[in-house]
Write an enzyme that holds these catalytic residues in place. Structure first.
Site, PDB file in Angstrom:
ATOM      1  N   LEU A 108     -54.964  -0.803 -24.543  1.00 26.95           N
ATOM      2  CA  LEU A 108     -54.399  -1.904 -23.774  1.00 26.95           C
ATOM      3  C   LEU A 108     -55.316  -2.220 -22.589  1.00 26.95           C
ATOM      4  CD1 LEU A 108     -51.841  -3.735 -23.497  1.00 26.95           C
ATOM      5  CD2 LEU A 108     -51.020  -2.051 -21.842  1.00 26.95           C
ATOM      6  N   TYR A 146     -43.997  -7.571 -23.920  1.00 29.47           N
ATOM      7  CA  TYR A 146     -43.434  -7.303 -22.598  1.00 29.47           C
ATOM      8  C   TYR A 146     -44.540  -7.166 -21.570  1.00 29.47           C
ATOM      9  CZ  TYR A 146     -44.705  -2.331 -22.830  1.00 29.47           C
ATOM     10  OH  TYR A 146     -45.394  -1.145 -22.887  1.00 29.47           O
ATOM     11  N   LYS A 155     -49.560  -6.084 -26.057  1.00 33.26           N
ATOM     12  CA  LYS A 155     -48.495  -5.335 -25.365  1.00 33.26           C
ATOM     13  C   LYS A 155     -47.154  -5.655 -26.027  1.00 33.26           C
ATOM     14  CE  LYS A 155     -47.293  -3.844 -20.664  1.00 33.26           C
ATOM     15  NZ  LYS A 155     -47.773  -2.444 -20.844  1.00 33.26           N
ATOM     16  N   GLU A 209     -56.302   6.327 -24.917  1.00 33.08           N
ATOM     17  CA  GLU A 209     -55.530   6.053 -23.700  1.00 33.08           C
ATOM     18  C   GLU A 209     -54.266   6.891 -23.753  1.00 33.08           C
ATOM     19  OE1 GLU A 209     -54.231   1.985 -23.586  1.00 33.08           O
ATOM     20  OE2 GLU A 209     -53.727   1.957 -25.706  1.00 33.08           O
TER      21      GLU A 209
END
Length: 293
Positions: free
Chosen positions: A207, A33, A149, A182
């Protein structure tokens, strides 16, 4: 006005938008996505988002559902039909619909594409940035490729819920050595007391955030020093500033980590300035015009 979704070639009312029960994203999280900011009726950093989408698809060996020009047309049309001026457009691509079996279907099905758009309150984001937010730290529980992702987000969901229950905005994943990776839906940053802006290097453990890239560009333009390296939770708690970045939140100062204040517990000048200037360095598409029907 009711919302509109694009589902596999058709624009349909959001409330009746459906995918097949054997869509592989539904049964295997076999899909990817993207989330792109809409600012003033324009798509923000569409090239970087679609470059990252292409990379995610390649890593999972899913073919593109259509060429880039057609996909941008669908994204812009979805934004227009939903009359979004400030908000987000979401697109998801799965391997497609096939009889449930773990290996890739043979012959391969057509990839499935869903696109939605929604408005967000710019005032709400500004309010959060003005007061700053809290984060908690949690152990890393995700699979080994969060740089893709993918829609496999259950560890992120559980971390975000843990943060919510603790009264925090975000949860930072921490590796076994105590280094911040993250957030559950954001990249993590600190500012050292000698003015260096630090975020983890873009490797397979995080990411490659599109807003992260824009902030890096802005740091260079403002003649600040960027360090891409790991930092520990203790270093973050002792930092001059901390903040998070994402397409949905842009730049948000972090004022508490695990309940402890960062510096004086107030948003710092670097994060505040980066938030104010973020759209100075982002790519902006042409204005999306809502239909008159």
């Amino acid at each position: 006005m009711s919302r509109i979704a694009y589902v596999n070639g058709r624009y349909v009312p959001h409330g009746s938008a459906m995918v097949h029960v054997e869509d592989r994203a539904y049964q295997f999280a076999d899909g990817v996505y993207e989330v792109c900011e809409v600012f003033g009726g324009r798509l923000v950093d569409e090239t970087r988002h679609l470059d990252r989408l292409d990379r995610s698809l390649r890593e999972l060996r899913i073919p593109a559902p259509m060429d880039r020009r057609a996909l941008l047309t669908v994204m812009r049309e979805t934004v227009a039909r939903n009359r979004v001026r400030d908000g987000l457009v979401y697109l998801q691509v799965s391997r497609g619909v096939a009889r449930r079996d773990h290996p890739f279907p043979d012959p391969p099905p057509a990839p499935a594409l869903v696109v939605t758009a929604k408005s967000l309150s710019a005032a709400a984001g500004d309010k959060a940035a003005a007061s700053g937010v809290s984060v908690i730290t949690v152990p890393e529980t995700r699979w080994a490729r969060p740089d893709i992702k993918s829609v496999s987000l259950l560890p992120n969901v559980l971390a975000k819920q843990q943060a919510k229950e603790a009264g925090a905005r975000e949860a930072w994943f921490v590796d076994p050595e105590g280094r911040v990776l993250e957030g559950s839906s954001t990249n993590a940053w600190i500012v050292t007391h000698d003015g260096k802006v630090v975020t983890r290097q873009a490797d397979t453990h995080i990411l490659r955030g599109v807003t992260r890239a824009a902030v890096s560009d802005l740091i260079g333009r403002r003649n600040l020093t960027l360090e891409e390296r790991a930092f520990t939770v203790e270093e973050a708690k002792a930092a001059a500033e901390a903040f998070i970045t994402s397409a949905s939140s842009l730049v948000i100062p972090v004022v508490r980590i695990d309940g402890a204040p960062v510096a004086d517990g107030q948003p710092g000048p670097v994060a505040t300035a980066l938030r104010k200037g973020i759209h100075d360095v982002t790519e902006m598409s042409h204005v999306v015009t809502p239909p008159f029907v």
